[in-house]
Design a protein around this motif. Structure first.
Motif, mmCIF file in Angstrom:
data_model
loop_
_atom_site.group_PDB
_atom_site.id
_atom_site.type_symbol
_atom_site.label_atom_id
_atom_site.label_comp_id
_atom_site.label_asym_id
_atom_site.label_seq_id
_atom_site.Cartn_x
_atom_site.Cartn_y
_atom_site.Cartn_z
ATOM 1 N N GLU A 11 0.818 -6.254 -2.620
ATOM 2 C CA GLU A 11 2.075 -5.016 -2.210
ATOM 3 C C GLU A 11 2.012 -3.869 -3.456
ATOM 4 N N TYR A 12 1.767 -3.984 -4.320
ATOM 5 C CA TYR A 12 1.911 -3.389 -5.946
ATOM 6 C C TYR A 12 0.770 -1.907 -5.934
ATOM 7 N N ALA A 13 -1.050 -3.056 -5.267
ATOM 8 C CA ALA A 13 -2.059 -2.487 -5.323
ATOM 9 C C ALA A 13 -1.604 -1.192 -3.817
ATOM 10 N N MET A 14 -1.028 -2.166 -3.214
ATOM 11 C CA MET A 14 -0.988 -1.289 -1.517
ATOM 12 C C MET A 14 -0.022 0.159 -1.687
ATOM 13 N N ARG A 15 0.880 0.354 -2.583
ATOM 14 C CA ARG A 15 1.854 1.171 -2.270
ATOM 15 C C ARG A 15 1.166 1.786 -3.445
ATOM 16 N N ALA A 16 0.061 1.350 -4.168
ATOM 17 C CA ALA A 16 -0.137 2.458 -5.459
ATOM 18 C C ALA A 16 0.673 3.489 -6.126
ATOM 19 N N GLY A 17 1.285 3.133 -6.269
ATOM 20 C CA GLY A 17 2.994 4.392 -6.824
ATOM 21 C C GLY A 17 3.923 4.776 -5.892
ATOM 22 N N SER A 18 4.053 4.434 -4.219
ATOM 23 C CA SER A 18 4.705 5.002 -3.355
ATOM 24 C C SER A 18 5.634 4.150 -3.322
ATOM 25 N N SER A 19 6.772 4.420 -3.096
ATOM 26 C CA SER A 19 8.017 3.293 -2.980
ATOM 27 C C SER A 19 8.640 3.212 -1.397
ATOM 28 N N GLY A 20 7.648 3.732 -0.413
ATOM 29 C CA GLY A 20 8.437 4.543 1.021
ATOM 30 C C GLY A 20 8.499 3.207 1.767
ATOM 31 N N ARG A 21 8.971 3.463 3.392
ATOM 32 C CA ARG A 21 8.533 2.218 4.387
ATOM 33 C C ARG A 21 7.287 1.852 4.683
ATOM 34 N N TYR A 22 5.651 2.753 4.078
ATOM 35 C CA TYR A 22 4.953 3.123 4.944
ATOM 36 C C TYR A 22 3.987 2.753 3.473
ATOM 37 N N PRO A 23 2.825 1.834 3.595
ATOM 38 C CA PRO A 23 2.309 2.210 2.659
ATOM 39 C C PRO A 23 1.250 3.748 1.971
ATOM 40 N N TRP A 24 1.631 4.973 3.137
ATOM 41 C CA TRP A 24 1.147 6.424 2.521
ATOM 42 C C TRP A 24 3.316 6.888 1.888
ATOM 43 N N GLY A 25 4.202 6.188 2.544
ATOM 44 C CA GLY A 25 5.557 6.818 2.108
ATOM 45 C C GLY A 25 6.330 6.983 3.051
ATOM 46 N N ASP A 26 7.017 7.125 3.528
ATOM 47 C CA ASP A 26 8.207 7.307 4.337
ATOM 48 C C ASP A 26 8.447 7.831 5.527
ATOM 49 N N ALA A 27 7.315 8.736 6.178
ATOM 50 C CA ALA A 27 6.639 9.769 7.781
ATOM 51 C C ALA A 27 6.091 8.834 8.071
#
Length: 627
Positions: free
Chosen positions: A485-501
């Motif tokens: 999960e840490y690697a998938m988020r890659a620094g983001s904290s949104g709902r999806y791996p790419w953010g909240d969009a």
């Protein structure tokens, strides 16, 4: 007779026969040979041009010459006796067929008026013998081959018109055609060499010279051409070695070794390249050891080690010495965040390409207010990694897994069981199908080598990791849930791996989109509206953009096995990110969305329980490695 030749060869043949036509055939809109561009060549032979013509037809006009048309003879005011005398005089002067005053057209003109004319028949027989002798001599001429072959070709066409069924004539025609093709292939190969089109894939110069040798095995010019091609590939290998691109050097040298059998120049070139490699490694080692004696020398020493690892063969003692000194000096690995590498295997290959994930912390799981979240994804909790780790940049591929299966004679779960779960295009459902295993694609067909391996159980993945560890001497394993999960988020904290969009960015991954269409025209009922990635089923690895950590397909393509056993929530979960594992557990965890998941299952916190023996067209894996 029709020959399928390269465009260069077609051009060369057209030039070789140029004496028979006023100009090369023009290309028509439908791709077949048109009429000659020269107005004189377009004229009817009866129009008084006095020149012979060559009729051509078919898709390969330059190679499909049918017949020679005798030039028009001016008969006005001339008796048969005069035509006979003119023919004899022309024959005596060696003027056999070139125009309306040549011997053959004159005798043919006599035969038109007097078909049984004995002198004409005998004259044509003598002309045939003369042309056969001349053409044979031309074919044996060692110099000025193009001109000789062009003349022999014209003579062969004349002979075919005079005696189309004569065995000697047909044999001559075959020899001329073969010689023309050999010369054309050699010329095309030499043109390719000048343009650096060596043709290591079987085309280009190598392909042309081999075609020439297939027609004439002892052709000296073609053999010299192959030797020149081999030298060109060796030059590329040595040029690559000088800039420390030894992977390319080895590849070029391997290609050069295929050009000629048992060529001693290959062994010499290999020795030169290995000398270049050895000198480069000594330079890197000495420079790295000097760096370690300076206050800020750790970073440049690490860089030199990375370069040495890149170019060295497995087990190189010089590289081992540098690596040992760095580890002793720092008590830390010789890597840096974002560094890409692959470990050498004992069998001479390389392991999966890895990238170092930077250490740090993140909030794992779903918040209490996240739409679509379940209790299994809570409570959200902070996890910190005090040391980075390396993760495979892509999912493990069919090609990667095949190497392991062949090396160990392994029989993965689906192979032993004889079936796995695939997508059925007819019904639009996932079904169990016989004969499906790790070699299969999402629909049961044969998978490509660069496709992510699927139809593997979690134990198959762990067995692969064990084998890779033995091959490299490094510790490979499945990632923990937290690492994934840490690697998938890659620094983001949104709902999806790419953010909240609510819609994935274009080109970000293989997810279920409303624009995706199956081979039979099906669409997803529950998908990201307005999104399409062009794939129905898993895509080859790295087909989409990498995330912020340089990793591909973490949130899509295939869901992936992780090391943790299934727990119904995160209560008492480890805070340091290690795998939460209970020996003997049967329910394991998969993470990350896949090509056939609903949007809610593409969320960064989504997790699901799977029996450890499960194999499916929607589950694959990747590995991590300690550093």
């Amino acid at each position: 007779m029709r020959f399928l030749l390269s465009s260069a060869l077609s051009t060369a043949l057209a030039v070789g026969l140029a004496g028979c036509t006023p100009s090369p055939p023009a290309q028509t809109s439908n791709g077949t040979a048109g009429q000659p561009a020269d107005p004189a060549a377009e004229a009817d032979p009866a129009s008084g041009s006095g020149q012979g013509t060559v009729t051509i037809a078919g898709d390969d006009a330059a190679e499909d010459i049918q017949q020679w048309t005798p030039p028009r003879v001016d008969r006005q005011g001339r008796t048969l006796a005069q035509l006979r005398r003119a023919a004899e005089q022309a024959f005596a002067q060696g003027h056999l067929y070139e125009d309306g005053d040549a011997a053959v057209p004159l005798w043919l003109a006599v035969q038109e008026e007097e078909p049984d004319d004995r002198q004409a028949r005998q004259g044509l027989q003598r002309a045939k013998q003369k042309l056969l002798q001349q053409a044979d001599a031309l074919l044996q001429r060692p110099l000025q081959q193009r001109e000789a072959l062009a003349e022999a070709g014209r003579q062969a066409l004349v002979l075919l018109t005079l005696a189309p069924k004569d065995e000697k004539v047909r044999a001559l025609q075959g020899r001329v055609e073969t010689a023309q093709r050999v010369v054309a292939y050699n010329r095309a190969g030499e043109d390719d060499l000048r343009a650096d089109r060596i043709g290591e894939a079987g085309d280009g110069a190598i392909g042309n010279f081999r075609e020439a040798l297939a027609l004439d095995p002892n052709n000296r010019r073609a053999r010299q051409g192959l030797a020149a091609a081999e030298s060109g590939l060796i030059r590329r290998a040595e040029d690559a070695a000088r800039i420390r691109d030894f992977a390319s050097a080895g590849a070029w040298l391997a290609e050069a070794s295929k050009v000629r059998d048992s060529s001693p120049t290959i062994a010499d070139a290999f020795e030169r390249i290995e000398q270049i490699r050895a000198a480069a490694l000594v330079q890197l080692r000495d420079g790295g050891l000097h760096d370690l004696t300076t206050p800020q020398g750790l970073k440049p020493a690490r860089e030199k080690l990375a370069e040495a690892l890149r170019i060295a063969l497995p087990g190189d003692a010089v590289v081992a010495q540098l690596r040992e000194r760095i580890e002793l000096a720092t008590h830390y690995g010789s890597f840096r965040p974002g560094q890409v590498f692959s470990d050498a295997l004992r069998d001479g290959g390389r392991g999966p390409q890895m990238i170092v994930v930077p250490h740090g912390g993140f909030q794992m799981g779903a918040s209490d207010t996240e739409p679509g979240a379940t209790d299994a994804e809570r409570p959200s909790h902070y996890v910190r990694f005090e040391r980075g780790y390396a993760m495979a940049i892509t999912e493990i591929t069919v090609g990667d897994f095949e190497r392991y299966v062949k090396a160990t004679n392994a029989r993965p779960r689906a192979t032993r069981r004889g079936h796995s779960v695939v997508y059925d295009e007819r019904s639009g459902n996932f079904i169990r199908r016989s004969g499906v295993d790790w070699r299969s694609d999402y629909d049961g067909g044969r998978a490509l080598g660069n496709s992510p391996v699927m139809h593997v159980s979690v134990r198959d993945a762990e067995n692969y990791a064990t084998w890779l560890s033995e091959q490299t001497g490094r510790s490979y394993r499945l990632p923990s849930e937290a690492e994934f999960e840490y690697a998938m988020r890659a620094g983001s904290s949104g709902r999806y791996p790419w953010g909240d969009a609510g819609l994935p960015p274009e080109g970000s991954g293989n997810y279920t989109g409303s624009k995706d269409v199956s081979p039979s025209g099906r669409h997803w009922h529950n998908a990201f509206v307005g999104y399409g990635d062009g794939w129905w089923g898993p895509a080859p690895v790295a087909s989409f953009q990498a995330n912020g950590f340089g990793l591909h397909d973490m949130g899509g393509n295939l869901s992936e096995w992780v090391a943790d056993c299934w727990h119904a929530s995160y209560r008492r979960a480890p805070a340091d990110g290690v795998a939460w594992f209970n020996p003997g557990c049967r329910s394991r965890v998969i993470r990350g969305g896949n090509w056939a998941n609903a949007p809610e299952q593409t969320r960064a916190a989504w997790r699901q329980s799977q029996d450890s023996d499960t194999t499916s067209a929607r589950i694959g894996f990747r590995l991590v490695r300690g550093i």
